[in-house]
Design a protein around this motif. Sequence first.
Motif, PDB file in Angstrom:
ATOM      1  N   ASP A   1       0.852  -1.192   0.000  1.00  0.00           N
ATOM      2  CA  ASP A   1       0.000   0.000   0.000  1.00  0.00           C
ATOM      3  C   ASP A   1       0.888   1.242   0.000  1.00  0.00           C
ATOM      4  N   LYS A   2       0.989   1.901  -1.121  1.00  0.00           N
ATOM      5  CA  LYS A   2       1.909   3.026  -1.285  1.00  0.00           C
ATOM      6  C   LYS A   2       1.484   4.265  -0.511  1.00  0.00           C
ATOM      7  N   ARG A   3       0.311   4.228   0.096  1.00  0.00           N
ATOM      8  CA  ARG A   3      -0.136   5.390   0.871  1.00  0.00           C
ATOM      9  C   ARG A   3       0.593   5.504   2.203  1.00  0.00           C
ATOM     10  N   TYR A   4       1.199   4.400   2.661  1.00  0.00           N
ATOM     11  CA  TYR A   4       1.828   4.383   3.979  1.00  0.00           C
ATOM     12  C   TYR A   4       3.346   4.324   3.876  1.00  0.00           C
ATOM     13  N   LYS A   5       3.991   5.130   4.705  1.00  0.00           N
ATOM     14  CA  LYS A   5       5.436   5.064   4.864  1.00  0.00           C
ATOM     15  C   LYS A   5       5.728   4.810   6.347  1.00  0.00           C
ATOM     16  N   ILE A   6       6.494   3.779   6.636  1.00  0.00           N
ATOM     17  CA  ILE A   6       6.825   3.429   8.019  1.00  0.00           C
ATOM     18  C   ILE A   6       8.289   3.773   8.261  1.00  0.00           C
ATOM     19  N   PHE A   7       8.522   4.804   9.060  1.00  0.00           N
ATOM     20  CA  PHE A   7       9.890   5.253   9.330  1.00  0.00           C
ATOM     21  C   PHE A   7      10.515   4.389  10.419  1.00  0.00           C
ATOM     22  N   ARG A   8      11.717   3.900  10.159  1.00  0.00           N
ATOM     23  CA  ARG A   8      12.416   3.027  11.103  1.00  0.00           C
ATOM     24  C   ARG A   8      13.316   3.862  12.020  1.00  0.00           C
ATOM     25  N   GLY A   9      12.824   4.164  13.215  1.00  0.00           N
ATOM     26  CA  GLY A   9      13.570   5.017  14.131  1.00  0.00           C
ATOM     27  C   GLY A   9      13.969   4.339  15.426  1.00  0.00           C
TER      28      GLY A   9
ATOM     29  N   ASP B   1      -1.547  -5.198  13.157  1.00  0.00           N
ATOM     30  CA  ASP B   1      -2.971  -5.037  12.854  1.00  0.00           C
ATOM     31  C   ASP B   1      -3.661  -4.227  13.949  1.00  0.00           C
ATOM     32  N   LEU B   2      -3.328  -4.512  15.210  1.00  0.00           N
ATOM     33  CA  LEU B   2      -3.898  -3.753  16.328  1.00  0.00           C
ATOM     34  C   LEU B   2      -3.431  -2.301  16.295  1.00  0.00           C
ATOM     35  N   ILE B   3      -2.166  -2.096  15.947  1.00  0.00           N
ATOM     36  CA  ILE B   3      -1.614  -0.744  15.875  1.00  0.00           C
ATOM     37  C   ILE B   3      -2.320   0.079  14.805  1.00  0.00           C
ATOM     38  N   LEU B   4      -2.509  -0.505  13.636  1.00  0.00           N
ATOM     39  CA  LEU B   4      -3.172   0.214  12.546  1.00  0.00           C
ATOM     40  C   LEU B   4      -4.609   0.570  12.913  1.00  0.00           C
ATOM     41  N   LYS B   5      -5.301  -0.318  13.595  1.00  0.00           N
ATOM     42  CA  LYS B   5      -6.672  -0.019  14.035  1.00  0.00           C
ATOM     43  C   LYS B   5      -6.675   1.127  15.034  1.00  0.00           C
ATOM     44  N   LYS B   6      -5.725   1.093  15.976  1.00  0.00           N
ATOM     45  CA  LYS B   6      -5.638   2.158  16.981  1.00  0.00           C
ATOM     46  C   LYS B   6      -5.254   3.481  16.330  1.00  0.00           C
ATOM     47  N   LEU B   7      -4.363   3.439  15.343  1.00  0.00           N
ATOM     48  CA  LEU B   7      -3.962   4.656  14.637  1.00  0.00           C
ATOM     49  C   LEU B   7      -5.150   5.315  13.953  1.00  0.00           C
ATOM     50  N   ARG B   8      -6.011   4.508  13.385  1.00  0.00           N
ATOM     51  CA  ARG B   8      -7.179   5.057  12.685  1.00  0.00           C
ATOM     52  C   ARG B   8      -8.177   5.666  13.653  1.00  0.00           C
ATOM     53  N   GLU B   9      -8.148   5.226  14.908  1.00  0.00           N
ATOM     54  CA  GLU B   9      -8.977   5.841  15.935  1.00  0.00           C
ATOM     55  C   GLU B   9      -8.347   7.136  16.443  1.00  0.00           C
ATOM     56  N   ALA B  10      -7.013   7.131  16.547  1.00  0.00           N
ATOM     57  CA  ALA B  10      -6.303   8.245  17.179  1.00  0.00           C
ATOM     58  C   ALA B  10      -6.009   9.406  16.235  1.00  0.00           C
ATOM     59  N   SER B  11      -5.844   9.118  14.954  1.00  0.00           N
ATOM     60  CA  SER B  11      -5.424  10.143  13.997  1.00  0.00           C
ATOM     61  C   SER B  11      -6.515  10.417  12.973  1.00  0.00           C
ATOM     62  N   PRO B  12      -7.063  11.638  12.941  1.00  0.00           N
ATOM     63  CA  PRO B  12      -8.067  11.968  11.912  1.00  0.00           C
ATOM     64  C   PRO B  12      -7.526  11.765  10.495  1.00  0.00           C
ATOM     65  N   HIS B  13      -6.227  12.056  10.321  1.00  0.00           N
ATOM     66  CA  HIS B  13      -5.635  11.876   8.992  1.00  0.00           C
ATOM     67  C   HIS B  13      -5.651  10.423   8.566  1.00  0.00           C
ATOM     68  N   LEU B  14      -5.260   9.535   9.465  1.00  0.00           N
ATOM     69  CA  LEU B  14      -5.236   8.105   9.137  1.00  0.00           C
ATOM     70  C   LEU B  14      -6.637   7.530   9.035  1.00  0.00           C
ATOM     71  N   LYS B  15      -7.566   8.080   9.792  1.00  0.00           N
ATOM     72  CA  LYS B  15      -8.962   7.657   9.688  1.00  0.00           C
ATOM     73  C   LYS B  15      -9.514   8.017   8.320  1.00  0.00           C
ATOM     74  N   GLN B  16      -9.214   9.236   7.879  1.00  0.00           N
ATOM     75  CA  GLN B  16      -9.655   9.684   6.545  1.00  0.00           C
ATOM     76  C   GLN B  16      -9.009   8.855   5.454  1.00  0.00           C
ATOM     77  N   LEU B  17      -7.736   8.532   5.658  1.00  0.00           N
ATOM     78  CA  LEU B  17      -7.020   7.730   4.664  1.00  0.00           C
ATOM     79  C   LEU B  17      -7.649   6.346   4.554  1.00  0.00           C
ATOM     80  N   ALA B  18      -7.974   5.751   5.708  1.00  0.00           N
ATOM     81  CA  ALA B  18      -8.589   4.424   5.711  1.00  0.00           C
ATOM     82  C   ALA B  18      -9.976   4.430   5.092  1.00  0.00           C
ATOM     83  N   ALA B  19     -10.697   5.549   5.242  1.00  0.00           N
ATOM     84  CA  ALA B  19     -12.033   5.641   4.669  1.00  0.00           C
ATOM     85  C   ALA B  19     -12.021   5.601   3.160  1.00  0.00           C
ATOM     86  N   GLY B  20     -10.878   5.924   2.575  1.00  0.00           N
ATOM     87  CA  GLY B  20     -10.751   5.908   1.123  1.00  0.00           C
ATOM     88  C   GLY B  20     -10.390   4.556   0.564  1.00  0.00           C
ATOM     89  N   GLU B  21     -10.250   3.533   1.439  1.00  0.00           N
ATOM     90  CA  GLU B  21      -9.868   2.202   0.947  1.00  0.00           C
ATOM     91  C   GLU B  21     -10.985   1.564   0.157  1.00  0.00           C
TER      92      GLU B  21
END
Length: 242
Positions: free
Chosen positions: A55-63, A222-242
Motif C-alpha cells: 500500500d503506497k499510501r503508507y510510509k513506516i519510518f524506522r527510528g 494489525d492492532l496498531i493500525l486499528k488504533k492509529l485510525r482511531e487516534a489520527s483523523p488523517h489516518l482515519k480519513q485515509l482508511a475511509a478511502g480504501e
Amino acid sequence: MSVFRFAAALLALVIVAMSPARAETRTGTTATIAVVGDSLADGMWGGLQRSVHKDKRYKIFRGAKNSVGFTGGDLIDMLDKALSAGETHAVVMMVGANDRRTIFVDGKPRSLLRTPGWIELYGERVARFMDHAGAKGVPVIWIQLPVMRAKDATEDARLINGIVTDAAKGRPHVHLIETAPVTGDAMGAYLAHFKDLSGQMRAMRAGDGVHFEQPAYELFADLILKKLREASPHLKQLAAGE
C-alpha cells in the motif's frame, strides 16, 4: 484559439495544479508513521512494514534502536530525529525491555531499579517524551510490554507499564495498546503460543522469552493500525478511502 490564448490557458492550468489546495490533496493521500523505541519496537516496525508494504499510501519510518531505554536518557533525540525526517502523522513507541537496571543521569548512576527514586525519574522521562510529542501535535501509540518468560522480568514489565499508564492519564494524544492479555493466560502466566491473524495457534515468542516471532509482530501491527485510525483523523480519513 491564438497561440497567445493557448499559452495563457495552459499557464492557468499549471498554476491551479500547483496551488496549495492541490498540494494538500496530494499530501492527504499518504501517511508517515514513525516507529521509535528499542528492539521490540524495531520488531513492530517490521510487522507494520510487512502489513502495508503493498500500500503506497503508507510510509513506516524506522527510528527504533537496539539496547536503548529511559534508564539511559529521555529519548527526545530519537523522537526529534524521527520527526525531522519529514511530515509525520503518528508515532509508535515501545520501550522498556532494556530498562531493568539503574537509572543514569549525566552518565552517572542515580537510582536503583524498583526504588521510589527510580520510579519517579523513570516517570519524569516518560512524561517528558509524551509531552514533546504532544507539543509537535503528533499522536502517540504506546505499546506496553508483554508478559515475559522470566517471572522477575514480568514483574518489572508490569512496573514499567504502570508508570506509562499513569503518565498517559491527562495526555489524550497518547493511546495505549496492552499486550499482556494476548501474551499471558487468564492467570497472567507466560504464553509462548497464541493465535496469529488467521486464527491459527502457533509459536509466537522468540527463544529469549522477551521478543516475538514475525507472525506475532504482524498480529500487533494489525492492532496498531486499528488504533492509529482511531487516534489520527488523517489516518482515519485515509482508511475511509480504501
